[in-house]
Design an enzyme around this catalytic site. Structure first.
Site, short mmCIF file in Angstrom:
data_model
loop_
_atom_site.label_atom_id
_atom_site.label_comp_id
_atom_site.label_asym_id
_atom_site.label_seq_id
_atom_site.Cartn_x
_atom_site.Cartn_y
_atom_site.Cartn_z
N GLU A 1 -26.03 15.39 -3.33
CA GLU A 1 -27.44 15.59 -2.97
C GLU A 1 -28.35 14.70 -3.82
O GLU A 1 -29.47 14.38 -3.42
CB GLU A 1 -27.85 17.05 -3.10
CG GLU A 1 -27.86 17.60 -4.50
CD GLU A 1 -28.20 19.09 -4.55
OE1 GLU A 1 -29.30 19.47 -4.11
OE2 GLU A 1 -27.37 19.88 -5.04
N CYS B 1 0.83 -1.21 0.00
CA CYS B 1 0.00 0.00 0.00
C CYS B 1 0.86 1.26 0.00
O CYS B 1 0.67 2.16 -0.80
CB CYS B 1 -0.94 -0.01 1.21
SG CYS B 1 -1.83 1.53 1.40
N LYS C 1 0.09 5.35 -6.05
CA LYS C 1 -0.94 5.39 -7.12
C LYS C 1 -1.79 6.67 -6.98
O LYS C 1 -2.01 7.38 -7.95
CB LYS C 1 -1.81 4.13 -7.02
CG LYS C 1 -2.87 3.94 -8.06
CD LYS C 1 -4.21 4.55 -7.71
CE LYS C 1 -4.77 4.18 -6.38
NZ LYS C 1 -5.24 2.82 -6.25
N CYS D 1 -1.47 1.70 -3.13
CA CYS D 1 -2.47 2.77 -2.95
C CYS D 1 -1.88 4.18 -2.89
O CYS D 1 -2.36 5.08 -3.56
CB CYS D 1 -3.24 2.57 -1.64
SG CYS D 1 -3.48 0.88 -1.14
N GLU E 1 -6.84 1.84 -13.62
CA GLU E 1 -6.29 3.01 -12.93
C GLU E 1 -5.05 3.54 -13.66
O GLU E 1 -4.92 4.75 -13.89
CB GLU E 1 -5.93 2.66 -11.48
CG GLU E 1 -7.17 2.50 -10.61
CD GLU E 1 -6.88 2.22 -9.14
OE1 GLU E 1 -7.78 2.40 -8.32
OE2 GLU E 1 -5.74 1.81 -8.82
N TYR F 1 -8.73 -3.50 -11.43
CA TYR F 1 -8.42 -2.23 -10.74
C TYR F 1 -7.14 -1.59 -11.29
O TYR F 1 -7.11 -0.42 -11.66
CB TYR F 1 -8.09 -2.52 -9.27
CG TYR F 1 -9.21 -2.74 -8.31
CD1 TYR F 1 -9.68 -1.69 -7.52
CD2 TYR F 1 -9.75 -4.00 -8.11
CE1 TYR F 1 -10.66 -1.90 -6.57
CE2 TYR F 1 -10.73 -4.23 -7.15
CZ TYR F 1 -11.18 -3.17 -6.37
OH TYR F 1 -12.14 -3.38 -5.44
N HIS G 1 -27.12 21.54 -0.78
CA HIS G 1 -27.11 22.14 -2.11
C HIS G 1 -26.09 23.25 -2.21
O HIS G 1 -25.93 24.01 -1.25
CB HIS G 1 -28.52 22.69 -2.39
CG HIS G 1 -28.69 23.19 -3.78
ND1 HIS G 1 -28.73 22.35 -4.86
CD2 HIS G 1 -28.84 24.45 -4.24
CE1 HIS G 1 -28.91 23.09 -5.96
NE2 HIS G 1 -28.97 24.36 -5.60
P1 NDP Z 1 -7.94 -7.78 -10.66
O1 NDP Z 1 -8.28 -9.09 -10.08
O2 NDP Z 1 -8.71 -6.57 -10.27
O3 NDP Z 1 -8.03 -7.88 -12.26
C1 NDP Z 1 -7.30 -8.87 -12.95
C2 NDP Z 1 -7.51 -8.67 -14.44
O4 NDP Z 1 -6.66 -9.58 -15.12
C3 NDP Z 1 -8.92 -8.97 -14.89
O5 NDP Z 1 -9.24 -8.15 -15.98
C4 NDP Z 1 -8.82 -10.44 -15.32
O6 NDP Z 1 -9.75 -10.80 -16.31
C5 NDP Z 1 -7.45 -10.45 -15.93
N1 NDP Z 1 -6.83 -11.77 -15.90
C6 NDP Z 1 -6.73 -12.64 -14.87
N2 NDP Z 1 -6.07 -13.74 -15.22
C7 NDP Z 1 -5.76 -13.59 -16.53
C8 NDP Z 1 -5.08 -14.41 -17.48
N3 NDP Z 1 -4.61 -15.62 -17.15
N4 NDP Z 1 -4.95 -13.96 -18.73
C9 NDP Z 1 -5.44 -12.75 -19.08
N5 NDP Z 1 -6.08 -11.93 -18.23
C10 NDP Z 1 -6.24 -12.35 -16.97
O7 NDP Z 1 -6.38 -7.62 -10.40
P2 NDP Z 1 -5.43 -6.35 -10.41
O8 NDP Z 1 -4.10 -6.91 -10.77
O9 NDP Z 1 -5.97 -5.24 -11.23
O10 NDP Z 1 -5.44 -5.90 -8.91
C11 NDP Z 1 -5.10 -6.83 -7.88
C12 NDP Z 1 -5.80 -6.50 -6.61
O11 NDP Z 1 -5.22 -5.33 -6.05
C13 NDP Z 1 -7.27 -6.15 -6.75
O12 NDP Z 1 -8.08 -7.28 -6.76
C14 NDP Z 1 -7.51 -5.30 -5.54
O13 NDP Z 1 -7.79 -6.15 -4.46
C15 NDP Z 1 -6.19 -4.62 -5.31
N6 NDP Z 1 -6.23 -3.22 -5.78
C16 NDP Z 1 -7.12 -2.34 -5.25
C17 NDP Z 1 -7.18 -1.05 -5.68
C18 NDP Z 1 -8.18 -0.11 -5.12
O14 NDP Z 1 -8.76 -0.42 -4.09
N7 NDP Z 1 -8.43 1.05 -5.73
C19 NDP Z 1 -6.27 -0.56 -6.71
C20 NDP Z 1 -5.39 -1.55 -7.22
C21 NDP Z 1 -5.38 -2.83 -6.76
P3 NDP Z 1 -11.21 -11.35 -15.94
O15 NDP Z 1 -11.99 -10.19 -15.44
O16 NDP Z 1 -11.69 -11.88 -17.24
O17 NDP Z 1 -10.99 -12.40 -14.90
#
Ligand code: NDP
Length: 463
Positions: free
Chosen positions: A443, A43, A51, A48, A184, A180, A438
């Site tokens: 709101e 984080c 970012k 976080c 982002e 995510y 307002h």
């Molecule tokens: P996510 O789980 O959010 O997204 C993973 C992405 O990768 C999805 O689009 C998924 O597709 C794709 N994917 C997974 N496996 C494969 C594969 N084998 N081949 C191709 N595509 C694949 O993971 P992130 O890495 O974005 O983030 C990790 C974690 O970090 C989040 O789950 C969250 O908990 C945390 N985080 C939180 C944030 C916040 O609170 N603002 C910001 C950044 C991270 P599909 O949808 O089809 O499965």
């Protein structure tokens, strides 16, 4: 023979581990914490916090443009990547230092080293090969990026671990993933001036979020200039003298300076000695725990992303705190993982709490939807094509608010506040009875009177 004895040995000084250590020390426990990288964990160091600093940086160009509608003339702007990276480094170093200060001031001993479990009561500190006898062990090692798909040329790619410190700004960035991290960084880098291509295997970004949020965000990402391609993945990556050639599954090829893989994270459980100590892992390699974060071994506990419950910083913090309260404070505490608000810091950003429409319709017989799309006041003057979306999901039978979903400026701030009444089980009538403030965007949440849709299961479907 062991070199020291402690009541608690914490492996990992991220959000969950440091909170647990600090609270345990407060209850009089003798605590040692090991961290192999930098205090603060994902984080603070490469998640976080940096970012959000990059998100702030990325929003200035919109502000410069909007200012003109309000009478400002902004002649020339330019962006300097090294200044942003250096500023970020200074801030995370300050925060990391505070983590250390808070823990040592409280009385915990910090060892900057990797630590592995030897048996249920012994931890080995690798740096100086010390063996520490621990009454309790807390695993708080977080997660790490997963590199997928396994294609030729994967060694040329980067993850969210590296992107914050690139020596040169990537003018052409290709992002793999639709979660995510992918959305982002796409949103940040396009605003900082990069040409961004985002490819994902699914048909839309942010699987699991409310569909209206996903659809509206995808439109905004494309409007911002991101070349968002769904149902497409890279098949190989080649290094050339101009950068990287990324070959895609539709037969096309995109030239990029960097390729960011954002295809999820895995729990950091490898080579920690967990199996040897008898700690059970699930199929994804996450540590399995009970409601008090206890593993399959009586005196070994785990909190945060390494347990793959809800992988968010505040959840890890709560889990760490509850663990220490339970074990050392004689105050058994169970963390409630329901109605956890979350945000996605794209521009516009997402703030959300509770059930999506799609989840609610799977569980409840009658679901009411309240939906608002409006142009914020500021955009009327700036001329920016911008819409805010707000959605309230309600149990039609009891009037209880099940979920609130917001896309727009300050959505994250709104979601944090609206999470309080949603967690308390408030009714839509409570929203209606609350006086509007307002002029604000928020709101709208208390002035949505007309139901946009009602989804009711027929008696046959209910049976
Ligand atoms: P996510 O789980 O959010 O997204 C993973 C992405 O990768 C999805 O689009 C998924 O597709 C794709 N994917 C997974 N496996 C494969 C594969 N084998 N081949 C191709 N595509 C694949 O993971 P992130 O890495 O974005 O983030 C990790 C974690 O970090 C989040 O789950 C969250 O908990 C945390 N985080 C939180 C944030 C916040 O609170 N603002 C910001 C950044 C991270 P599909 O949808 O089809 O499965």
């Amino acid at each position: 023979m062991t070199d020291a004895e402690v009541d608690l040995f914490v492996i990992g000084a991220g959000s969950g581990g440091t909170r647990a250590a600090r609270i345990a020390v407060g209850y009089g426990a003798k605590v040692m914490v090991a961290e192999e990288f930098r205090l603060g964990g994902t984080c603070v160091i490469r998640g976080c916090i940096p970012k959000k600093l990059f998100v702030y940086a990325s929003r200035f160009p919109d502000e410069f443009e909007d200012a003109e509608g309000f009478g400002w003339k902004i002649e020339r702007t330019s962006f300097d990547w090294p200044t942003l990276v250096a500023g970020k480094e200074k801030e995370i170093t300050r925060l990391s230092g505070l983590y250390g200060t808070f823990m040592t001031r409280a009385g915990a001993e910090i060892v900057e080293s990797r630590a592995v479990i030897e048996d249920a009561n012994t931890v080995r500190v690798l740096k100086d090969d010390r063996r520490i006898r621990a009454k309790h062990i807390l695993i708080a090692t977080g997660g790490a990026p997963v590199l997928e798909p396994k294609i030729p040329g994967l060694e040329h790619t980067i993850t969210s671990n590296e992107i914050f410190d690139l020596p040169v700004f990537p003018q052409r960035l290709l992002i793999v993933g639709g979660g995510y991290i992918a959305v982002e960084f796409a949103s940040v880098f396009v605003r900082l001036g990069a040409t961004v291509t985002q490819v994902l295997r699914g048909e839309n970004v942010l699987r699991g979020f409310d569909d209206d949020l996903r659809n509206n965000l995808a439109v905004s990402l494309r409007d911002a200039g991101i070349d968002l391609r769904t149902g497409i993945l890279p098949t190989s990556i080649e290094k050339t003298n101009k950068g990287l050639d990324v070959h895609l599954s539709d037969g096309s090829c995109v030239e990029a300076d960097q390729v960011l893989i954002a295809t999820g994270r895995r729990p950091n459980t490898e080579n920690l000695g967990l199996e040897e100590a008898g700690v059970k892992l699930n199929a994804k390699g996450a540590v399995m725990v009970d409601s008090h974060s206890k593993t399959s071994v009586e005196n070994i506990y785990a909190v945060g992303d390494v347990t793959d419950r809800i992988n968010l910083t505040p959840v890890a913090v709560r889990e760490g705190h509850a663990f220490a309260d339970t074990l050392f404070g004689n105050r058994p505490t169970v963390v409630n993982h329901i109605n956890v608000p979350s945000a996605v810091f794209t521009t516009p950003e997402i703030g959300t709490v509770g059930l999506s429409e799609q989840e609610a319709r799977k569980i409840f017989d009658c679901v009411d939807i309240y939906l608002a799309h409006f142009r914020p006041l500021k955009a009327n003057m700036s001329g920016r094509e911008e819409k805010v979306m707000m959605k309230i999901v309600v149990d039609g039978a009891t009037d209880q608010v099940l979920g609130v979903h917001i896309l727009g400026h300050d959505a994250a701030e709104m979601a944090q506040l609206v999470a309080i009444p949603v967690r308390m089980g408030c009714k839509k009538a409570d929203f209606d009875a609350t006086m509007a403030l307002h002029p604000t965007a928020a709101e709208e949440l208390v002035t949505m009177r007309t139901r946009a849709a009602r989804y009711e299961r027929s008696p046959a479907e209910r049976a």
